[in-house]
Design a protein around this motif. Structure first.
Motif, PDB file in Angstrom:
ATOM      1  N   ASP A 191       0.834  -1.217  -0.129  1.00  0.00           N
ATOM      2  CA  ASP A 191      -0.046  -0.084  -0.005  1.00  0.00           C
ATOM      3  C   ASP A 191       0.781   1.303   0.076  1.00  0.00           C
ATOM      4  O   ASP A 191       0.807   2.290  -0.764  1.00  0.00           O
ATOM      5  N   GLY A 192       1.874   1.394   0.895  1.00  0.00           N
ATOM      6  CA  GLY A 192       2.815   2.274   0.810  1.00  0.00           C
ATOM      7  C   GLY A 192       2.495   3.361   2.147  1.00  0.00           C
ATOM      8  O   GLY A 192       1.134   3.547   2.259  1.00  0.00           O
ATOM      9  N   ARG A 193       3.136   3.685   2.835  1.00  0.00           N
ATOM     10  CA  ARG A 193       2.827   4.614   3.870  1.00  0.00           C
ATOM     11  C   ARG A 193       2.341   5.916   3.659  1.00  0.00           C
ATOM     12  O   ARG A 193       1.414   6.475   4.344  1.00  0.00           O
ATOM     13  N   GLU A 194       2.324   6.141   2.325  1.00  0.00           N
ATOM     14  CA  GLU A 194       1.639   7.542   1.884  1.00  0.00           C
ATOM     15  C   GLU A 194       0.026   7.289   1.929  1.00  0.00           C
ATOM     16  O   GLU A 194      -0.755   8.261   1.788  1.00  0.00           O
ATOM     17  N   ARG A 195      -0.240   6.006   1.668  1.00  0.00           N
ATOM     18  CA  ARG A 195      -1.746   5.639   1.550  1.00  0.00           C
ATOM     19  C   ARG A 195      -2.415   5.141   2.978  1.00  0.00           C
ATOM     20  O   ARG A 195      -3.434   4.919   3.028  1.00  0.00           O
ATOM     21  N   ARG A 196      -1.608   5.720   4.248  1.00  0.00           N
ATOM     22  CA  ARG A 196      -2.175   5.090   5.297  1.00  0.00           C
ATOM     23  C   ARG A 196      -3.549   6.115   5.744  1.00  0.00           C
ATOM     24  O   ARG A 196      -3.451   7.184   5.258  1.00  0.00           O
ATOM     25  N   ASN A 197      -4.581   5.454   6.058  1.00  0.00           N
ATOM     26  CA  ASN A 197      -5.865   5.935   6.229  1.00  0.00           C
ATOM     27  C   ASN A 197      -6.721   6.208   4.938  1.00  0.00           C
ATOM     28  O   ASN A 197      -7.814   6.627   4.971  1.00  0.00           O
ATOM     29  N   ALA A 198      -6.219   5.799   3.803  1.00  0.00           N
ATOM     30  CA  ALA A 198      -7.053   5.970   2.684  1.00  0.00           C
ATOM     31  C   ALA A 198      -7.856   4.730   2.546  1.00  0.00           C
ATOM     32  O   ALA A 198      -7.724   3.917   2.811  1.00  0.00           O
ATOM     33  N   PRO A 199      -9.066   5.006   1.834  1.00  0.00           N
ATOM     34  CA  PRO A 199      -9.906   4.154   1.562  1.00  0.00           C
ATOM     35  C   PRO A 199      -9.443   3.055   0.760  1.00  0.00           C
ATOM     36  O   PRO A 199      -8.887   3.337  -0.239  1.00  0.00           O
ATOM     37  N   LYS A 200      -9.741   1.708   0.594  1.00  0.00           N
ATOM     38  CA  LYS A 200      -9.127   0.797   0.114  1.00  0.00           C
ATOM     39  C   LYS A 200      -9.967  -0.375  -0.455  1.00  0.00           C
ATOM     40  O   LYS A 200     -10.979  -0.819   0.450  1.00  0.00           O
ATOM     41  N   VAL A 201      -9.778  -0.644  -1.645  1.00  0.00           N
ATOM     42  CA  VAL A 201     -10.641  -1.857  -2.156  1.00  0.00           C
ATOM     43  C   VAL A 201      -9.571  -3.103  -2.336  1.00  0.00           C
ATOM     44  O   VAL A 201      -8.758  -2.879  -2.963  1.00  0.00           O
ATOM     45  N   GLY A 202     -10.008  -3.938  -1.424  1.00  0.00           N
ATOM     46  CA  GLY A 202      -9.187  -5.238  -1.535  1.00  0.00           C
ATOM     47  C   GLY A 202     -10.074  -6.329  -1.640  1.00  0.00           C
ATOM     48  O   GLY A 202     -11.240  -6.501  -1.994  1.00  0.00           O
ATOM     49  N   TRP A 203      -9.450  -7.353  -1.312  1.00  0.00           N
ATOM     50  CA  TRP A 203     -10.514  -8.749  -1.063  1.00  0.00           C
ATOM     51  C   TRP A 203     -10.148  -9.524   0.105  1.00  0.00           C
ATOM     52  O   TRP A 203      -9.001  -9.505   0.656  1.00  0.00           O
ATOM     53  N   CYS A 204     -10.955 -10.532   0.354  1.00  0.00           N
ATOM     54  CA  CYS A 204     -10.600 -11.670   1.206  1.00  0.00           C
ATOM     55  C   CYS A 204     -11.066 -13.039   0.811  1.00  0.00           C
ATOM     56  O   CYS A 204     -11.973 -13.198  -0.192  1.00  0.00           O
ATOM     57  N   TRP A 205     -10.572 -13.928   1.358  1.00  0.00           N
ATOM     58  CA  TRP A 205     -11.040 -15.346   0.964  1.00  0.00           C
ATOM     59  C   TRP A 205     -12.542 -15.777   1.395  1.00  0.00           C
ATOM     60  O   TRP A 205     -12.863 -15.272   2.461  1.00  0.00           O
ATOM     61  N   ALA A 206     -13.288 -16.230   0.327  1.00  0.00           N
ATOM     62  CA  ALA A 206     -14.503 -16.531   0.787  1.00  0.00           C
ATOM     63  C   ALA A 206     -14.957 -17.471   1.848  1.00  0.00           C
ATOM     64  O   ALA A 206     -16.120 -17.305   2.434  1.00  0.00           O
ATOM     65  N   GLY A 207     -13.828 -18.243   2.411  1.00  0.00           N
ATOM     66  CA  GLY A 207     -14.038 -19.167   3.432  1.00  0.00           C
ATOM     67  C   GLY A 207     -13.368 -18.578   5.040  1.00  0.00           C
ATOM     68  O   GLY A 207     -13.430 -19.350   6.063  1.00  0.00           O
ATOM     69  N   ASN A 208     -13.021 -17.231   4.737  1.00  0.00           N
ATOM     70  CA  ASN A 208     -12.315 -16.984   5.902  1.00  0.00           C
ATOM     71  C   ASN A 208     -13.214 -15.663   6.734  1.00  0.00           C
ATOM     72  O   ASN A 208     -13.927 -15.096   6.061  1.00  0.00           O
ATOM     73  N   ARG A 209     -13.036 -15.721   8.186  1.00  0.00           N
ATOM     74  CA  ARG A 209     -13.763 -14.801   8.724  1.00  0.00           C
ATOM     75  C   ARG A 209     -12.935 -13.658   9.262  1.00  0.00           C
ATOM     76  O   ARG A 209     -11.589 -13.863   9.455  1.00  0.00           O
ATOM     77  N   HIS A 210     -13.425 -12.436   9.645  1.00  0.00           N
ATOM     78  CA  HIS A 210     -12.888 -11.383  10.008  1.00  0.00           C
ATOM     79  C   HIS A 210     -13.606 -10.201  10.762  1.00  0.00           C
ATOM     80  O   HIS A 210     -14.749 -10.245  10.546  1.00  0.00           O
ATOM     81  N   THR A 211     -13.084 -10.319  11.971  1.00  0.00           N
ATOM     82  CA  THR A 211     -13.874  -9.681  13.269  1.00  0.00           C
ATOM     83  C   THR A 211     -14.201  -8.150  13.019  1.00  0.00           C
ATOM     84  O   THR A 211     -15.136  -7.706  13.341  1.00  0.00           O
ATOM     85  N   TRP A 212     -13.504  -7.462  11.935  1.00  0.00           N
ATOM     86  CA  TRP A 212     -13.685  -6.147  11.421  1.00  0.00           C
ATOM     87  C   TRP A 212     -14.392  -5.875  10.198  1.00  0.00           C
ATOM     88  O   TRP A 212     -14.480  -4.803  10.038  1.00  0.00           O
ATOM     89  N   LEU A 213     -14.838  -6.989   9.752  1.00  0.00           N
ATOM     90  CA  LEU A 213     -15.639  -6.734   8.421  1.00  0.00           C
ATOM     91  C   LEU A 213     -16.918  -7.151   8.523  1.00  0.00           C
ATOM     92  O   LEU A 213     -17.094  -8.628   8.695  1.00  0.00           O
ATOM     93  N   GLY A 214     -17.872  -6.545   8.429  1.00  0.00           N
ATOM     94  CA  GLY A 214     -19.199  -6.961   8.054  1.00  0.00           C
ATOM     95  C   GLY A 214     -19.390  -7.568   6.654  1.00  0.00           C
ATOM     96  O   GLY A 214     -18.730  -7.410   5.788  1.00  0.00           O
ATOM     97  N   ILE A 215     -20.860  -7.931   6.540  1.00  0.00           N
ATOM     98  CA  ILE A 215     -21.153  -8.290   5.081  1.00  0.00           C
ATOM     99  C   ILE A 215     -22.489  -7.395   4.748  1.00  0.00           C
ATOM    100  O   ILE A 215     -23.396  -7.503   5.296  1.00  0.00           O
ATOM    101  N   ALA A 216     -21.953  -6.505   3.838  1.00  0.00           N
ATOM    102  CA  ALA A 216     -23.061  -5.254   3.636  1.00  0.00           C
ATOM    103  C   ALA A 216     -24.100  -6.008   2.716  1.00  0.00           C
ATOM    104  O   ALA A 216     -23.867  -6.610   1.515  1.00  0.00           O
ATOM    105  N   SER A 217     -25.350  -5.438   2.774  1.00  0.00           N
ATOM    106  CA  SER A 217     -26.595  -6.166   1.960  1.00  0.00           C
ATOM    107  C   SER A 217     -27.637  -5.018   1.855  1.00  0.00           C
ATOM    108  O   SER A 217     -27.607  -3.931   2.491  1.00  0.00           O
ATOM    109  N   ALA A 218     -28.678  -5.403   1.293  1.00  0.00           N
ATOM    110  CA  ALA A 218     -29.858  -4.482   1.017  1.00  0.00           C
ATOM    111  C   ALA A 218     -30.987  -5.352   0.891  1.00  0.00           C
ATOM    112  O   ALA A 218     -30.973  -6.271   0.715  1.00  0.00           O
ATOM    113  N   THR A 219     -32.174  -4.598   0.975  1.00  0.00           N
ATOM    114  CA  THR A 219     -33.442  -5.236   0.946  1.00  0.00           C
ATOM    115  C   THR A 219     -33.554  -5.407  -0.804  1.00  0.00           C
ATOM    116  O   THR A 219     -34.640  -6.198  -1.226  1.00  0.00           O
ATOM    117  N   GLY A 220     -33.267  -4.568  -1.536  1.00  0.00           N
ATOM    118  CA  GLY A 220     -33.390  -4.577  -2.931  1.00  0.00           C
ATOM    119  C   GLY A 220     -33.214  -3.729  -3.939  1.00  0.00           C
ATOM    120  O   GLY A 220     -32.335  -2.370  -3.277  1.00  0.00           O
TER     121      GLY A 220
END
Length: 226
Positions: A191-220
């Motif tokens: 990422d580089g130190r200059e990007r600290r606190n910047a919004p980041k688009v990344g990825w996680c494995w579909a089978g892994n859990r993360h206590t700090w990541l929710g699962i965003a959803s909507a009704t429609g």
């Protein structure tokens, strides 16, 4: 499957009015990206009433018109632009799941948004059938970006979110194991130190859990005609 967590749920700030959301997209030049005039964008917002109650609706652009790689740099946090991680150069190939039906229109509304704090520490594989059983639809990556563009305060340290409605399908038909997420860079590694606190688009494995990541959803999702 993990228990649903209620203790970590927070009251999220309300979305701006649809007219204000349209002005925000115009300010960012999104209307030019999708080939619409300012009048067309304002007319769509003005002709569409947000649902009663809740935080209202999110004005979203179809990912075919404005892909994630184009939208991510428009994000801002602490004056720093958003970015896509270097090992996700194929980000725009992540398409909606078959169960996530999008309106056939350049603009649409997303209703009943939920950051998914209650599903923190759930894996995407665990969360998807649970959301389906609740008649909820997981957010696409582009929808998550639109949400942060309109309401940056929803992206908080220790309360970020996955957008598991977008997945990459391999040539043989199986799903790539990565699921997109939006969080805040620590400025480490590539990422580089200059990007600290910047919004980041990344990825996680579909089978892994993360206590700090929710699962965003909507009704429609809907257009102004529905």
């Amino acid at each position: 499957m993990p228990e649903t967590t209620h203790a970590t749920s927070t009251v999220l700030p309300a979305l701006p009015a649809l007219s204000a959301q349209a002005e925000r997209l115009i300010e960012l030049g999104v209307h030019e990206i999708i080939g619409l005039s300012t009048t067309e964008l304002r007319t769509f917002a003005g002709a569409t009433e947000a649902p009663a109650g809740g935080d209202g609706a999110l004005l979203a652009v179809h990912p075919n018109q404005a892909p994630a790689s184009v939208l991510a740099p428009l994000l801002r946090r602490d004056g720093k632009p958003g970015f896509v991680v270097t090992d996700m150069s194929d980000v725009d190939l992540f398409a909606p799941l078959d169960t996530a039906t999008l309106p056939d229109a350049p603009l649409y509304l997303l209703t009943g948004l939920d950051r998914g704090d209650r599903m923190a520490n759930w894996s995407p594989n665990e969360a998807l059938p649970a959301l389906t059983a609740e008649a909820r639809t997981p957010l696409l990556l582009t929808e998550g970006i639109h949400w942060v563009l309109q309401q940056p305060a929803i992206l908080e340290r220790n309360h970020c979110f996955m957008t598991i409605g977008s997945r990459l399908r391999k040539a043989r038909g199986t799903l790539d194991a990565r699921t997109p997420a939006i969080w805040i860079s620590n400025g480490t590694g590539r990422d580089g130190r200059e990007r600290r606190n910047a919004p980041k688009v990344g990825w996680c494995w579909a089978g892994n859990r993360h206590t700090w990541l929710g699962i965003a959803s909507a009704t429609g999702r809907r257009t102004q005609d529905r």
